[in-house]
Design a protein around this motif. Structure first.
Motif, PDB file in Angstrom:
ATOM      1  N   UNK A  16       0.827  -1.213   0.000  1.00  0.00           N
ATOM      2  CA  UNK A  16       0.000   0.000   0.000  1.00  0.00           C
ATOM      3  C   UNK A  16       0.860   1.262   0.000  1.00  0.00           C
ATOM      4  N   UNK A  17       0.471   2.239  -0.805  1.00  0.00           N
ATOM      5  CA  UNK A  17       1.149   3.523  -0.744  1.00  0.00           C
ATOM      6  C   UNK A  17       0.513   4.387   0.337  1.00  0.00           C
ATOM      7  N   UNK A  18       0.879   5.657   0.392  1.00  0.00           N
ATOM      8  CA  UNK A  18       0.405   6.517   1.480  1.00  0.00           C
ATOM      9  C   UNK A  18      -1.113   6.560   1.559  1.00  0.00           C
ATOM     10  N   UNK A  19      -1.761   6.715   0.389  1.00  0.00           N
ATOM     11  CA  UNK A  19      -3.223   6.784   0.377  1.00  0.00           C
ATOM     12  C   UNK A  19      -3.842   5.438   0.729  1.00  0.00           C
ATOM     13  N   UNK A  20      -3.284   4.366   0.175  1.00  0.00           N
ATOM     14  CA  UNK A  20      -3.872   3.041   0.388  1.00  0.00           C
ATOM     15  C   UNK A  20      -3.764   2.579   1.827  1.00  0.00           C
ATOM     16  N   UNK A  21      -2.771   3.083   2.549  1.00  0.00           N
ATOM     17  CA  UNK A  21      -2.634   2.712   3.959  1.00  0.00           C
ATOM     18  C   UNK A  21      -3.835   3.172   4.779  1.00  0.00           C
ATOM     19  N   UNK A  22      -4.583   4.122   4.254  1.00  0.00           N
ATOM     20  CA  UNK A  22      -5.747   4.640   4.958  1.00  0.00           C
ATOM     21  C   UNK A  22      -7.050   4.034   4.427  1.00  0.00           C
ATOM     22  N   UNK A  23      -6.922   3.089   3.492  1.00  0.00           N
ATOM     23  CA  UNK A  23      -8.098   2.460   2.900  1.00  0.00           C
ATOM     24  C   UNK A  23      -8.241   1.029   3.416  1.00  0.00           C
ATOM     25  N   UNK A  24      -9.466   0.516   3.523  1.00  0.00           N
ATOM     26  CA  UNK A  24      -9.658  -0.863   3.996  1.00  0.00           C
ATOM     27  C   UNK A  24      -8.992  -1.863   3.060  1.00  0.00           C
ATOM     28  N   UNK A  25      -8.400  -2.901   3.632  1.00  0.00           N
ATOM     29  CA  UNK A  25      -7.804  -3.961   2.833  1.00  0.00           C
ATOM     30  C   UNK A  25      -8.873  -4.594   1.967  1.00  0.00           C
ATOM     31  N   UNK A  82     -10.123  -3.018  -0.542  1.00  0.00           N
ATOM     32  CA  UNK A  82     -10.758  -1.900  -1.230  1.00  0.00           C
ATOM     33  C   UNK A  82      -9.737  -0.840  -1.636  1.00  0.00           C
ATOM     34  N   UNK A  83      -8.480  -1.232  -1.674  1.00  0.00           N
ATOM     35  CA  UNK A  83      -7.423  -0.278  -1.967  1.00  0.00           C
ATOM     36  C   UNK A  83      -7.392   0.064  -3.454  1.00  0.00           C
ATOM     37  N   UNK A  84      -7.245   1.332  -3.735  1.00  0.00           N
ATOM     38  CA  UNK A  84      -7.287   1.804  -5.113  1.00  0.00           C
ATOM     39  C   UNK A  84      -5.925   2.264  -5.619  1.00  0.00           C
ATOM     40  N   UNK A  85      -4.868   2.041  -4.816  1.00  0.00           N
ATOM     41  CA  UNK A  85      -3.530   2.441  -5.242  1.00  0.00           C
ATOM     42  C   UNK A  85      -2.497   1.624  -4.490  1.00  0.00           C
ATOM     43  N   UNK A  86      -1.266   1.653  -4.979  1.00  0.00           N
ATOM     44  CA  UNK A  86      -0.191   0.922  -4.329  1.00  0.00           C
ATOM     45  C   UNK A  86       1.084   0.983  -5.140  1.00  0.00           C
ATOM     46  N   UNK A  87       2.148   0.391  -4.572  1.00  0.00           N
ATOM     47  CA  UNK A  87       3.433   0.315  -5.260  1.00  0.00           C
ATOM     48  C   UNK A  87       3.507  -0.988  -6.047  1.00  0.00           C
ATOM     49  N   UNK A  88       3.867  -0.863  -7.327  1.00  0.00           N
ATOM     50  CA  UNK A  88       3.992  -2.018  -8.214  1.00  0.00           C
ATOM     51  C   UNK A  88       5.220  -1.819  -9.096  1.00  0.00           C
ATOM     52  N   UNK A  89       6.415  -1.947  -8.512  1.00  0.00           N
ATOM     53  CA  UNK A  89       7.628  -1.644  -9.285  1.00  0.00           C
ATOM     54  C   UNK A  89       7.792  -2.495 -10.542  1.00  0.00           C
ATOM     55  N   UNK A 125       3.426   8.060  -6.421  1.00  0.00           N
ATOM     56  CA  UNK A 125       2.214   7.355  -6.025  1.00  0.00           C
ATOM     57  C   UNK A 125       0.986   8.092  -6.550  1.00  0.00           C
ATOM     58  N   UNK A 126      -0.159   7.869  -5.928  1.00  0.00           N
ATOM     59  CA  UNK A 126      -1.402   8.462  -6.438  1.00  0.00           C
ATOM     60  C   UNK A 126      -2.419   8.607  -5.313  1.00  0.00           C
ATOM     61  N   UNK A 127      -3.607   9.077  -5.695  1.00  0.00           N
ATOM     62  CA  UNK A 127      -4.755   9.159  -4.780  1.00  0.00           C
ATOM     63  C   UNK A 127      -4.463  10.033  -3.570  1.00  0.00           C
ATOM     64  N   UNK A 128      -3.907  11.184  -3.824  1.00  0.00           N
ATOM     65  CA  UNK A 128      -3.615  12.057  -2.699  1.00  0.00           C
ATOM     66  C   UNK A 128      -4.270  13.424  -2.788  1.00  0.00           C
ATOM     67  N   UNK A 129      -5.568  13.567  -2.516  1.00  0.00           N
ATOM     68  CA  UNK A 129      -6.524  12.503  -2.171  1.00  0.00           C
ATOM     69  C   UNK A 129      -7.323  11.973  -3.357  1.00  0.00           C
ATOM     70  N   UNK A 130      -7.320  12.689  -4.505  1.00  0.00           N
ATOM     71  CA  UNK A 130      -8.135  12.259  -5.646  1.00  0.00           C
ATOM     72  C   UNK A 130      -7.365  11.240  -6.473  1.00  0.00           C
ATOM     73  N   UNK A 131      -7.992  10.115  -6.784  1.00  0.00           N
ATOM     74  CA  UNK A 131      -7.348   9.070  -7.569  1.00  0.00           C
ATOM     75  C   UNK A 131      -7.414   9.396  -9.059  1.00  0.00           C
TER      76      UNK A 131
END
Length: 261
Positions: free
Chosen positions: A62-71, A73-80, A235-241
């Motif tokens: 989870x990235x910064x935004x996803x850490x605040x979203x329920x597992x 239901x995450x809409x963003x993350x790190x995918x190197x 990253x993304x979704x900070x706060x708008x995805x």
């Protein structure tokens, strides 16, 4: 307190070429211009760049935004493995979404000491990066210095450049004041979309930020004194995805780092 301007120009922005060598008061400890070879999507850092780069997170972290979203239901993350590659002398961050998840990455340079063993952190340092980011609403940069202690915000945080890629970039320094998290922000009011050279000069007397050779000022309100490491956190979704169809690239031409002499 208003940040103090500096008349000094940033020597790292004197030309488009990567600066190589020591600067007055600074010893160069890292220089990367991504000319050692290409690495396909999913292969970074690989054998070509593995001695000098690491990726901080595995796919799905989870990235910064996803850490605040329920597992779940995450809409963003790190995918190197879906974002990072090297070609034509650039690190390429391919920012896009798959299956409703916006994907970023957070690579870090490995620095070297006198014994040639890699380490990642400094106390006081000078960090320059030349980059170009497409205008991508919902994706953002937060290229930062993060405390090794992970004791945030007590041990500070330094961000530059930061901001949604469809807006203007800024610099920020975080810390504690009277036991409460606060920050100081410097705003050059410059949008993304073109090539820029951003430099963070973290000194004992404050933190000076330069954009394309021009000082944005010196922040003295929060100046970290403990080891920190450098992360190209994207990253993304900070706060708008971002919209699912939004995709584009952040290109990194070079990264150069100096330790205090």
């Amino acid at each position: 307190m208003t940040p103090e301007p500096s008349a000094a120009a940033d020597p790292a922005a004197a030309s488009e070429a990567m600066p190589v060598g020591d600067l007055p008061g600074w010893t160069q400890v890292f220089a990367e211009d991504f000319t050692e070879g290409d690495v396909g999507l999913g292969g970074f850092p690989g054998p070509v760049y593995g001695a000098r780069w690491s990726e901080n997170y595995f796919d799905g972290t989870p990235d910064t935004a996803a850490q605040q979203q329920p597992k779940g239901q995450r809409t963003s993350g790190y995918y190197p493995t879906k974002v990072l590659s090297v070609h034509d002398g650039f690190m390429d961050m391919f920012l896009h979404s798959e299956n409703g998840v916006a994907m970023g990455a957070a690579p870090s340079p490995k620095l070297f000491g006198a014994n040639q063993r890699p380490y990642n952190s400094l106390v006081y340092g000078r960090y320059s990066v030349r980059f170009k980011a497409d205008v991508l609403p919902g994706f953002k940069l937060a290229w930062l210095l993060w405390p090794d202690s992970k004791n945030w915000p007590a041990d500070g945080e330094i961000d530059f450049p930061e901001g949604d890629l469809s807006k203007v970039m800024y610099a920020a320094v975080h810390g504690l004041e009277n036991g409460i998290h606060d920050n100081e922000v410097l705003r050059p009011n410059v949008p993304y979309g073109d090539w820029h050279t951003a430099t963070t000069e973290w000194r004992a007397d404050g933190i000076e930020f330069f954009l394309d050779g021009k000082s944005l000022g010196v922040s003295r309100r929060f100046t970290p004194t403990n080891p920190m490491h450098y992360i190209l956190q994207t990253e993304s979704c900070g706060p708008v995805c971002p919209s699912p169809e939004t995709s584009g690239h952040v290109l990194v031409d070079w990264v150069a780092i100096w330790a205090k002499s």
